[in-house]
Design a protein around this motif. Structure first.
Motif, short mmCIF file in Angstrom:
data_model
loop_
_atom_site.label_atom_id
_atom_site.label_comp_id
_atom_site.label_asym_id
_atom_site.label_seq_id
_atom_site.Cartn_x
_atom_site.Cartn_y
_atom_site.Cartn_z
N LEU A 153 -10.58 10.36 0.63
CA LEU A 153 -11.74 8.83 1.02
C LEU A 153 -10.45 9.06 2.33
N LEU A 154 -9.54 9.05 1.73
CA LEU A 154 -8.96 8.29 2.73
C LEU A 154 -8.93 9.23 3.81
N VAL A 155 -8.74 10.32 3.89
CA VAL A 155 -7.87 11.49 4.98
C VAL A 155 -9.99 11.41 5.76
N GLY A 156 -10.65 11.21 4.97
CA GLY A 156 -12.01 10.65 5.43
C GLY A 156 -12.64 10.12 6.07
N ALA A 157 -12.08 8.83 6.53
CA ALA A 157 -11.77 7.01 6.42
C ALA A 157 -11.70 7.39 8.04
N ALA A 158 -12.64 6.55 8.27
CA ALA A 158 -12.42 6.61 9.95
C ALA A 158 -10.13 6.13 10.43
N ALA A 159 -9.99 6.44 11.58
CA ALA A 159 -8.66 6.07 11.73
C ALA A 159 -8.82 5.07 12.46
N THR A 160 -7.77 3.62 12.42
CA THR A 160 -7.71 3.08 13.68
C THR A 160 -7.38 3.46 14.28
N PRO A 161 -8.53 2.29 15.46
CA PRO A 161 -8.87 2.99 16.66
C PRO A 161 -6.74 2.19 17.46
N ALA A 162 -6.50 2.93 18.62
CA ALA A 162 -5.48 2.54 19.10
C ALA A 162 -5.95 1.28 19.44
N PRO A 163 -4.33 0.38 19.74
CA PRO A 163 -4.54 -0.24 20.37
C PRO A 163 -4.67 -0.77 21.72
N ALA A 202 0.94 -1.24 0.47
CA ALA A 202 -0.18 -0.05 0.16
C ALA A 202 1.07 1.01 0.15
N ILE A 203 1.85 1.18 0.49
CA ILE A 203 2.61 2.88 0.84
C ILE A 203 3.42 2.34 -0.66
N GLY A 204 4.04 1.12 -0.97
CA GLY A 204 4.47 1.32 -2.35
C GLY A 204 3.64 1.86 -3.47
N ASP A 205 2.21 1.68 -3.14
CA ASP A 205 1.56 2.49 -4.72
C ASP A 205 1.34 3.61 -3.98
N VAL A 221 -2.51 5.57 4.84
CA VAL A 221 -2.11 4.48 4.91
C VAL A 221 -2.61 3.56 6.66
N ARG A 222 -1.24 3.97 7.00
CA ARG A 222 -0.92 3.23 8.18
C ARG A 222 -2.12 3.56 9.57
N ARG A 223 -2.46 4.41 8.78
CA ARG A 223 -3.68 5.87 9.82
C ARG A 223 -4.86 4.87 9.81
N ARG A 224 -5.55 3.95 8.73
CA ARG A 224 -6.74 3.80 8.47
C ARG A 224 -6.45 2.10 8.33
N PRO A 225 -7.66 1.47 8.53
CA PRO A 225 -7.95 0.05 8.47
C PRO A 225 -7.40 -0.29 7.08
N MET A 226 -7.11 -1.27 7.03
CA MET A 226 -6.38 -1.74 5.82
C MET A 226 -7.27 -2.34 4.53
N ALA A 227 -8.31 -2.79 5.42
CA ALA A 227 -9.40 -3.37 4.68
C ALA A 227 -10.29 -2.02 3.96
#
Length: 136
Positions: free
Chosen positions: A113-123, A8-11, A58-64
């Motif tokens: 869309l990536l900026v607006g997507a819900a962030a991945t919650p912290a573990p 995803a980062i490579g993309d 891409v690191r801050r959003r769910p991979m799905a």
């Protein structure tokens, strides 16, 4: 780092490199694609912005979520490329403009869309259970 995250980062990095190539070699690419140089410059800027945001978010959003958005982007790219090829085979010069226009709009939509997507919650840290003080 997982393979999916690296991909995803490579993309995003690929989009940045393509954008830089469009900005630096816009006139040569314009002649090759039959698109005006200004459109390639705008497309290059859009690819730089969109690819940079993609690589950062891409690191801050769910991979799905990232995968669905990247798959939709790539499907659109394939369809725009197919449409551009059909136009070129018919002798039209609009194929390069169609392809370049897609590469102008789509990275910005993907980034938004990536900026607006819900962030991945912290573990949530797992705490060991307290000892049982009521046991005899």
């Amino acid at each position: 780092m997982t393979r999916m995250l690296a991909g995803a980062i490579g993309d995003g990095v690929f989009k940045v490199v393509l954008g830089a190539a469009f900005l630096v070699g816009g006139a040569r690419f314009g002649d090759l694609l039959g698109a005006p140089t200004w459109l390639l410059a705008v497309s290059g800027a859009a690819l730089l912005i969109g690819g940079g945001i993609e690589a950062a978010y891409v690191r801050r959003r769910p991979m799905a979520t990232c995968l669905r958005l990247m798959i939709a982007y790539d499907i659109g790219w394939v369809l725009a490329s197919a449409g551009a090829l059909v136009l070129a085979w018919q002798g039209s010069t609009a194929g390069g403009e169609l392809w370049t226009a897609y590469l102008t709009a789509a990275p910005l939509v993907l980034a938004a869309l990536l900026v607006g997507a819900a962030a991945t919650p912290a573990p949530t840290p797992v705490r060991p259970s307290a000892p049982d003080t009521l046991a005899p």
